[in-house]
Design an enzyme around this catalytic site. Structure first.
Site, PDB file in Angstrom:
ATOM      1  N   LEU A  59     -43.750 -58.810 -15.309  1.00 30.03           N
ATOM      2  CA  LEU A  59     -44.049 -57.380 -15.156  1.00 30.03           C
ATOM      3  C   LEU A  59     -45.306 -56.979 -15.928  1.00 30.03           C
ATOM      4  O   LEU A  59     -45.857 -55.907 -15.705  1.00 30.03           O
ATOM      5  CB  LEU A  59     -42.877 -56.511 -15.635  1.00 30.03           C
ATOM      6  N   SER A 124     -28.722 -48.328 -22.133  1.00 26.63           N
ATOM      7  CA  SER A 124     -27.702 -48.938 -22.989  1.00 26.63           C
ATOM      8  C   SER A 124     -27.034 -47.868 -23.838  1.00 26.63           C
ATOM      9  O   SER A 124     -27.672 -46.871 -24.216  1.00 26.63           O
ATOM     10  CB  SER A 124     -28.404 -49.951 -23.903  1.00 26.63           C
ATOM     11  N   ALA A 125     -25.785 -48.110 -24.182  1.00 24.49           N
ATOM     12  CA  ALA A 125     -25.081 -47.208 -25.107  1.00 24.49           C
ATOM     13  C   ALA A 125     -25.770 -47.192 -26.463  1.00 24.49           C
ATOM     14  O   ALA A 125     -25.514 -46.301 -27.274  1.00 24.49           O
ATOM     15  CB  ALA A 125     -23.638 -47.665 -25.259  1.00 24.49           C
ATOM     16  N   TYR A 151     -35.447 -52.754 -30.169  1.00 23.06           N
ATOM     17  CA  TYR A 151     -34.908 -52.935 -28.812  1.00 23.06           C
ATOM     18  C   TYR A 151     -34.279 -51.623 -28.328  1.00 23.06           C
ATOM     19  O   TYR A 151     -34.574 -51.126 -27.254  1.00 23.06           O
ATOM     20  CB  TYR A 151     -33.857 -54.065 -28.783  1.00 23.06           C
ATOM     21  N   LYS A 155     -35.359 -48.701 -25.271  1.00 16.45           N
ATOM     22  CA  LYS A 155     -34.526 -48.163 -24.176  1.00 16.45           C
ATOM     23  C   LYS A 155     -34.600 -46.637 -24.145  1.00 16.45           C
ATOM     24  O   LYS A 155     -34.714 -46.039 -23.082  1.00 16.45           O
ATOM     25  CB  LYS A 155     -33.061 -48.603 -24.348  1.00 16.45           C
TER      26      LYS A 155
HETATM   27  P1  NAD Z   1     -31.007 -61.228 -19.268  1.00 17.84           P
HETATM   28  O1  NAD Z   1     -31.939 -61.655 -20.344  1.00 17.84           O
HETATM   29  O2  NAD Z   1     -29.996 -62.192 -18.806  1.00 17.84           O
HETATM   30  O3  NAD Z   1     -31.836 -60.690 -18.014  1.00 17.84           O
HETATM   31  C1  NAD Z   1     -33.104 -60.094 -18.142  1.00 17.84           C
HETATM   32  C2  NAD Z   1     -34.035 -60.810 -17.183  1.00 17.84           C
HETATM   33  O4  NAD Z   1     -35.331 -60.224 -17.271  1.00 17.84           O
HETATM   34  C3  NAD Z   1     -34.203 -62.295 -17.500  1.00 17.84           C
HETATM   35  O5  NAD Z   1     -33.950 -63.042 -16.337  1.00 17.84           O
HETATM   36  C4  NAD Z   1     -35.660 -62.428 -17.956  1.00 17.84           C
HETATM   37  O6  NAD Z   1     -36.191 -63.676 -17.589  1.00 17.84           O
HETATM   38  C5  NAD Z   1     -36.301 -61.259 -17.231  1.00 17.84           C
HETATM   39  N1  NAD Z   1     -37.520 -60.716 -17.857  1.00 17.84           N
HETATM   40  C6  NAD Z   1     -37.682 -60.300 -19.134  1.00 17.84           C
HETATM   41  N2  NAD Z   1     -38.934 -59.854 -19.320  1.00 17.84           N
HETATM   42  C7  NAD Z   1     -39.568 -59.960 -18.136  1.00 17.84           C
HETATM   43  C8  NAD Z   1     -40.879 -59.653 -17.682  1.00 17.84           C
HETATM   44  N3  NAD Z   1     -41.829 -59.159 -18.496  1.00 17.84           N
HETATM   45  N4  NAD Z   1     -41.202 -59.890 -16.391  1.00 17.84           N
HETATM   46  C9  NAD Z   1     -40.279 -60.404 -15.545  1.00 17.84           C
HETATM   47  N5  NAD Z   1     -39.032 -60.733 -15.909  1.00 17.84           N
HETATM   48  C10 NAD Z   1     -38.683 -60.501 -17.194  1.00 17.84           C
HETATM   49  O7  NAD Z   1     -30.312 -59.868 -19.780  1.00 17.84           O
HETATM   50  P2  NAD Z   1     -29.080 -59.061 -19.168  1.00 17.84           P
HETATM   51  O8  NAD Z   1     -27.967 -59.131 -20.145  1.00 17.84           O
HETATM   52  O9  NAD Z   1     -28.852 -59.431 -17.763  1.00 17.84           O
HETATM   53  O10 NAD Z   1     -29.678 -57.590 -19.279  1.00 17.84           O
HETATM   54  C11 NAD Z   1     -30.319 -56.965 -18.184  1.00 17.84           C
HETATM   55  C12 NAD Z   1     -30.823 -55.604 -18.620  1.00 17.84           C
HETATM   56  O11 NAD Z   1     -29.726 -54.821 -19.084  1.00 17.84           O
HETATM   57  C13 NAD Z   1     -31.815 -55.654 -19.774  1.00 17.84           C
HETATM   58  O12 NAD Z   1     -32.810 -54.667 -19.558  1.00 17.84           O
HETATM   59  C14 NAD Z   1     -30.975 -55.297 -20.985  1.00 17.84           C
HETATM   60  O13 NAD Z   1     -31.735 -54.694 -21.995  1.00 17.84           O
HETATM   61  C15 NAD Z   1     -29.995 -54.315 -20.381  1.00 17.84           C
HETATM   62  N6  NAD Z   1     -28.725 -54.229 -21.131  1.00 17.84           N
HETATM   63  C16 NAD Z   1     -28.039 -55.370 -21.405  1.00 17.84           C
HETATM   64  C17 NAD Z   1     -26.861 -55.301 -22.141  1.00 17.84           C
HETATM   65  C18 NAD Z   1     -26.106 -56.539 -22.504  1.00 17.84           C
HETATM   66  O14 NAD Z   1     -25.321 -56.492 -23.455  1.00 17.84           O
HETATM   67  N7  NAD Z   1     -26.261 -57.656 -21.799  1.00 17.84           N
HETATM   68  C19 NAD Z   1     -26.378 -54.040 -22.553  1.00 17.84           C
HETATM   69  C20 NAD Z   1     -27.110 -52.899 -22.237  1.00 17.84           C
HETATM   70  C21 NAD Z   1     -28.296 -53.000 -21.518  1.00 17.84           C
HETATM   71  C1  WQD Z   2     -19.461 -56.556 -30.746  1.00 14.79           C
HETATM   72  C2  WQD Z   2     -18.529 -56.509 -31.964  1.00 14.79           C
HETATM   73  C3  WQD Z   2     -19.676 -57.015 -34.029  1.00 14.79           C
HETATM   74  C4  WQD Z   2     -20.607 -61.193 -33.046  1.00 14.79           C
HETATM   75  C5  WQD Z   2     -24.992 -55.297 -28.717  1.00 14.79           C
HETATM   76  C6  WQD Z   2     -26.270 -54.515 -28.780  1.00 14.79           C
HETATM   77  C7  WQD Z   2     -26.258 -53.403 -27.791  1.00 14.79           C
HETATM   78  C8  WQD Z   2     -25.913 -53.903 -26.377  1.00 14.79           C
HETATM   79  C9  WQD Z   2     -24.712 -54.793 -26.367  1.00 14.79           C
HETATM   80  C10 WQD Z   2     -27.920 -54.194 -25.152  1.00 14.79           C
HETATM   81  C11 WQD Z   2     -19.172 -55.835 -33.181  1.00 14.79           C
HETATM   82  C12 WQD Z   2     -18.643 -58.075 -33.719  1.00 14.79           C
HETATM   83  C13 WQD Z   2     -20.147 -59.890 -32.991  1.00 14.79           C
HETATM   84  C14 WQD Z   2     -20.037 -62.096 -33.997  1.00 14.79           C
HETATM   85  C15 WQD Z   2     -18.576 -60.316 -34.736  1.00 14.79           C
HETATM   86  N1  WQD Z   2     -26.967 -54.663 -25.812  1.00 14.79           N
HETATM   87  N2  WQD Z   2     -19.162 -59.470 -33.815  1.00 14.79           N
HETATM   88  N3  WQD Z   2     -19.027 -61.618 -34.789  1.00 14.79           N
HETATM   89  O1  WQD Z   2     -23.392 -55.044 -31.385  1.00 14.79           O
HETATM   90  O2  WQD Z   2     -21.728 -53.780 -29.932  1.00 14.79           O
HETATM   91  O3  WQD Z   2     -23.916 -54.424 -29.017  1.00 14.79           O
HETATM   92  O4  WQD Z   2     -24.819 -55.800 -27.372  1.00 14.79           O
HETATM   93  O5  WQD Z   2     -28.224 -53.069 -24.934  1.00 14.79           O
HETATM   94  O6  WQD Z   2     -27.528 -52.824 -27.833  1.00 14.79           O
HETATM   95  O7  WQD Z   2     -26.415 -54.002 -30.096  1.00 14.79           O
HETATM   96  O8  WQD Z   2     -22.257 -56.172 -29.393  1.00 14.79           O
HETATM   97  O9  WQD Z   2     -21.221 -58.349 -28.968  1.00 14.79           O
HETATM   98  O10 WQD Z   2     -22.955 -58.175 -30.805  1.00 14.79           O
HETATM   99  O11 WQD Z   2     -20.722 -57.112 -31.135  1.00 14.79           O
HETATM  100  O12 WQD Z   2     -17.680 -59.944 -35.480  1.00 14.79           O
HETATM  101  O13 WQD Z   2     -20.429 -63.252 -34.098  1.00 14.79           O
HETATM  102  O14 WQD Z   2     -18.266 -57.860 -32.373  1.00 14.79           O
HETATM  103  O15 WQD Z   2     -19.740 -56.750 -35.398  1.00 14.79           O
HETATM  104  O16 WQD Z   2     -18.139 -55.151 -33.862  1.00 14.79           O
HETATM  105  P1  WQD Z   2     -22.807 -54.810 -30.073  1.00 14.79           P
HETATM  106  P2  WQD Z   2     -21.832 -57.547 -30.050  1.00 14.79           P
END
Ligand code: NAD
Ligand code: WQD
Length: 343
Positions: A59, A124-125, A151, A155
């Site tokens: 991107l 994200s939350a 991060y 968002k």
């Molecule tokens: P992921 O890393 O598995 O997927 C993200 C994808 O984006 C990857 O395949 C990566 O290769 C691609 N990517 C990153 N930068 C890029 C770029 N500059 N150009 C093209 N491709 C690129 O992550 P996911 O868990 O599937 O998360 C997807 C989205 O959801 C992310 O934006 C993440 O921030 C958001 N999100 C994830 C979580 C979570 O806990 N997994 C929670 C809330 C929000």
């Molecule tokens: C969950 C619970 C930890 C690992 C993160 C990002 C958030 C979102 C989702 C993208 C917590 C505990 C964890 C371990 C533990 N991502 N824990 N031992 O922190 O709620 O959210 O992922 O947007 O932005 O911050 O998720 O899975 O890391 O933790 O005790 O080895 O598990 O303290 O209570 P989190 P998590």
């Protein structure tokens, strides 16, 4: 309808591609494979019997992105591409802001040039920072100085970027989906989360302890004001989350402007409850020790998902036991993740 999925080979993206194909959409993916493997999409094609057009494009490369939009006509974009490791973002803030913010701006510019007006964005939350009260509704405050890492701030910044973009272009439609804690895997066990190195998130860590790759879980904090002293989160099955995106696309077709939805179950589970559910699902004992709190963690976080129910007709249907059973199936069928992961 033809949907462009950015980041579509990643964890949530690959599950969403599967649901889109099953719902009859045509799907193209743009991904630079910095955190995923194209094998995920090969498996989605196999599971659905349908083809996905894949473009290995970053991107941050606007002309590469423009070429994709010249080759294909899209009706909407679902935008997952981004970097998501909270801890890494603290050490590399500029990399995170550039990738997530500049990457999204490039995408919006190309969409605008080509008249693609609907976008679903992965928020994200984490934008709620430290919650004032629970459960969290979409109108809860999102104060940037209460978010503990770059991060999360990227968002919230992107929510504002997308809102401002839509305000200047009222024909455009934006869905901001605030995910709680996505976990689990598709029920086939063929696709799932494939983290790089030692996982940071709870469920992937627990799965790797269960499969024997890590010796024991460290539970970060046993003295929170929660039901058992450990952190409480709203874990949501990745398939429910993926379905939420398909329903958000339907909503955007009604030209609502900007809409924001929590995607969570509304239930909070503690770390100890997750460990116990995973032991039941896997038949394995999860060794753990309780250690100090992790910097930046909050005690509890869970959604009020009623707006998504009333406006999207979406409800998370899969409970914690199914999340653990499906996560375990993926982990035990693929103990080392995808073969030849592009990382
Ligand atoms: P992921 O890393 O598995 O997927 C993200 C994808 O984006 C990857 O395949 C990566 O290769 C691609 N990517 C990153 N930068 C890029 C770029 N500059 N150009 C093209 N491709 C690129 O992550 P996911 O868990 O599937 O998360 C997807 C989205 O959801 C992310 O934006 C993440 O921030 C958001 N999100 C994830 C979580 C979570 O806990 N997994 C929670 C809330 C929000
Ligand atoms: C969950 C619970 C930890 C690992 C993160 C990002 C958030 C979102 C989702 C993208 C917590 C505990 C964890 C371990 C533990 N991502 N824990 N031992 O922190 O709620 O959210 O992922 O947007 O932005 O911050 O998720 O899975 O890391 O933790 O005790 O080895 O598990 O303290 O209570 P989190 P998590």
């Amino acid at each position: 309808m033809h949907i462009l999925v950015t980041g579509g080979s990643g964890y949530i993206g690959s599950h969403t591609c599967l649901e889109l194909l099953q719902a009859g959409y045509q799907v193209s993916v743009v991904d630079n494979l910095c955190n995923s493997s194209q094998e995920s999409l090969a498996r989605v094609s196999r599971l659905t019997g349908k083809k996905i057009s894949f473009f290995r494009v970053d991107l941050l490369d606007p002309s590469g992105l423009d070429e994709v939009f010249q080759k294909q006509t899209f009706d909407a974009v679902i935008h997952f591409a981004g970097l998501k490791a909270v801890g890494e973002s603290v050490g590399k803030p500029l990399v995170y802001y550039q990738n997530n913010v500049t990457g999204t701006i490039n995408l919006c510019e190309v969409m605008q040039r080509h008249g693609v007006r609907d976008i679903v964005f992965s928020s994200s939350a984490t934008v709620y920072g430290i919650p004032e009260s629970l459960p969290l509704t979409e109108s809860a405050p999102t104060l940037i100085n209460l978010i503990t890492n770059p991060y999360g701030r990227s968002k919230l910044i992107l929510e504002f970027v997308l809102r401002d973009w839509q305000a200047a272009n009222p024909d455009f439609n934006v869905a901001l989906l605030r995910y709680f804690n996505p976990v689990g895997a598709h029920g086939s066990g063929e696709i799932g989360e494939d983290p790089n190195g030692i996982p940071n998130n709870l469920l992937p860590y627990v799965s790797q302890v269960a499969v024997g790759q890590l010796p024991r879980l460290k539970i970060f904090g046993g003295d929170y004001e929660t039901k058992d002293g450990t952190g409480v989160r709203d874990y949501i099955h990745v398939v429910d989350l993926a379905i939420g995106h398909v329903q958000a696309l339907d909503r955007l077709r009604q030209n609502p402007g900007v809409v924001t939805y929590n995607l969570g179950t509304g239930n909070g589970y503690s770390v100890l409850e997750v460990v116990s559910a995973f032991e039941k699902a896997s038949g394995q004992t999860i060794a753990y020790e309780i250690v100090g709190r992790r910097a930046g963690d909050i005690a509890a976080c869970y959604a009020d998902p009623s707006l998504a129910k009333s406006e999207l007709g979406w409800v998370a249907e899969r409970g914690l036991d199914e999340m653990c059973a499906d996560g375990w199936r993926w982990q035990s069928m693929n103990p080392h993740g995808f073969p030849m992961a592009g990382k």
